[in-house]
Design an enzyme around this catalytic site. Sequence first.
Site, PDB file in Angstrom:
ATOM      1  N   ARG A 186     106.265  93.909   5.030  1.00 15.89           N
ATOM      2  CA  ARG A 186     105.394  95.075   5.042  1.00 15.89           C
ATOM      3  C   ARG A 186     104.157  94.713   4.246  1.00 15.89           C
ATOM      4  NH1 ARG A 186     105.703  98.501   0.683  1.00 15.89           N
ATOM      5  NH2 ARG A 186     107.968  98.522   0.629  1.00 15.89           N
ATOM      6  N   HIS A 230     104.564 101.178   1.011  1.00 19.55           N
ATOM      7  CA  HIS A 230     105.701 101.881   1.622  1.00 19.55           C
ATOM      8  C   HIS A 230     105.194 103.153   2.295  1.00 19.55           C
ATOM      9  CE1 HIS A 230     109.406 104.073   2.172  1.00 19.55           C
ATOM     10  NE2 HIS A 230     108.983 105.014   1.354  1.00 19.55           N
ATOM     11  N   TYR A 248     104.823  96.192  -7.950  1.00 20.11           N
ATOM     12  CA  TYR A 248     106.103  95.483  -7.827  1.00 20.11           C
ATOM     13  C   TYR A 248     106.024  94.195  -6.991  1.00 20.11           C
ATOM     14  CZ  TYR A 248     106.210  98.391  -3.573  1.00 20.11           C
ATOM     15  OH  TYR A 248     105.893  99.006  -2.387  1.00 20.11           O
TER      16      TYR A 248
END
Lengths: 357, 322
Positions: A256, A260, A269
Amino acid sequence: MPRETVAEFAVEEVQVLSEDETVDEELLPDLSDDELLEMYESMKRSRRLDERAISLQRRGELGTYAPAIGQEAAQVGSAYALADDDWVVPSFREGPALLVHGTPPEQMLQYALGMEEGAEIPGGTGALPPAIPVGSQPLHAVGIGWGEALQDRDNVAVTYFGDGATSEGDVYEALNFAGVYDAQTVFLCQNNQYAISTRIEKQTQAETLAQKAVAAGIEGIRVDGNDVLGVYRVAREAIRKARNGEPVLIEALTYRRSMHTTSDDPSAYREDEESEAWEARDPIVRLQVFLEDRGILDQELEEDIDERVEEEIADAIDAARAANEALDPADMFRHVYDEMPPELERQFEAFGGEADE
Amino acid sequence: MSDGERLRMIEAVRETLRAELERDDDVVVYGEDVGRAGGVFRATQGLAEEFDDRVFDAPVAEAGIVGVGVGLAATGLRPVPEIQFQSFLYQGFHQLAQHVARMRSRTRGTVSCPMTIRTPYGGGIHALELHSESFEAGFAHVPGLQVVVPASPAETAGLLRSAIRDPDPVVFMEPTRLYRAAGESVPDDHEVPLGEARVVQPGDDVTVVAWGSMLKETLEAVEDVDGSVEVVDPRTLYPMDTATIVESVRKTGRCAVVHEAPKTSGLAGEIFARVNEEAFYHLEAPMERVTGYDVPVPMFAREDAYVPDAARIAEGIERTLE
């Protein structure tokens, strides 16, 4: 009895179009130039829709949006292998697959504008609405795949979910039911490496997600999810088997590239080097180079496609805005039951709604 | 089934399923042990032999059983799954609330879920833990669901038939302790419309609302009550037939509600609210609730102390008459 090995398994991985642009000619699916261009355009359309949606969200026009940037090959390649009467059973990040299967971009934008109109099943296409709970929808795909079989039809359902969903009990129940009922179902797990911020290593200690099929007694296979031709090949084969009552789990290994959802910041992260490494494996670029090498695509055609996509999405945005302005809030009462129960009718009238007719 | 045959409730379930399977090729019955074994209570006994292409055993997975039904319904079928005991429907509650109940509204009617989820509920059969719950208020709190509780064999046949034919999902809660109670004459093709209450016994002094196994207890209790008691069985708990209840309370001026579910947030509170909204000035006494307690349903050594019995119900009714 001494100790014996009673079961063994292996997981195959398929790649047609590699990162360094070498092509496995033997595995190359038989697709015409037009079909290849159509796949390319589909990926571009989806990418552009995501980009525009993110910026509209940033301007406060759209609600939370889940882009699929980086996952276009996994979705377009698999959805392209479906027949019109087949079903797509999506999670909430399935723009590319839905576009290929016939959901207009305008409808996806309506959903992002918080309108149920965006979740209507588009006329003539089998697509369930986005499933927001993680991993709940593969069961619906099993019901569809089983239901089609019970009615002697050979339509299949392809359900899409992410790596995080494989931790949900429902996904295992779905794989297991599919095996038991010979459901005409394909499970397409996009392993995009992260469930929001949780890396795959924290999600499971299984070496592959494809092997989750083993416990359910169905076939599992892995494919390079950034290789649209590889995904198409594997999906076509899986769909053929599923039509025959043999469900398959495909793990499409991908990444990805963006967030998100628009409410999340992946820089918290993820390391830049990792994102950059995956940028070099971009699914659209990979197909683009292949098409250019084969003389199917040149700069002029590329610009034509970009222009067409741009216009289409601009029109879709206008149409979604117009639909949003014409919104009737009382509509929320109308489709809860086939016939409005008396108590609901009282609430509807108190709200100021007027009975149809 | 021959016209007017006397059936027990469990037989009424079976014969109605048989008749609906016979009538409509889209009906699909499945669940844990419903096939060869005929269900833990034998509600589906013999059906798998007769309809081997539409009656199935399911893996032990309640979320799966409910979730798969969403897909079956999307292809045009009418799934009638059985959940062995209502407490195990908690394992499928997320599918019920997140998908079954919402499919119609979120797709504006383009996909619906005409599903009847049958499940035995309630105490009185000396079962294990988590085999005796009455979570009807929880299901009734989910918009999009309908909740039906029959109280006799004929009512079971009539309501189950309507539920299966209904275009929207129904949680069909069968009172376990009444499964094998005395038989009753059940007319062929009997239909009881959903959403309509029944005045089981007319009276003038107090309205008592009770359903499922509590209806039987209530009818026993009122024999000892000094007064003329009107007993109303809502039958469908959502959508509830408020009009019939309110009309009765306007006539009697008093109201008691009996249920075996815990008191707090139970449906008695909802019924009181509706009476309050529409018949407050007709009330001559505070309304009474006779319910289970706010405790986990105890195991069977203490079960009788939990479930309202005729004596407790009679006391509750008498308090409204004081």
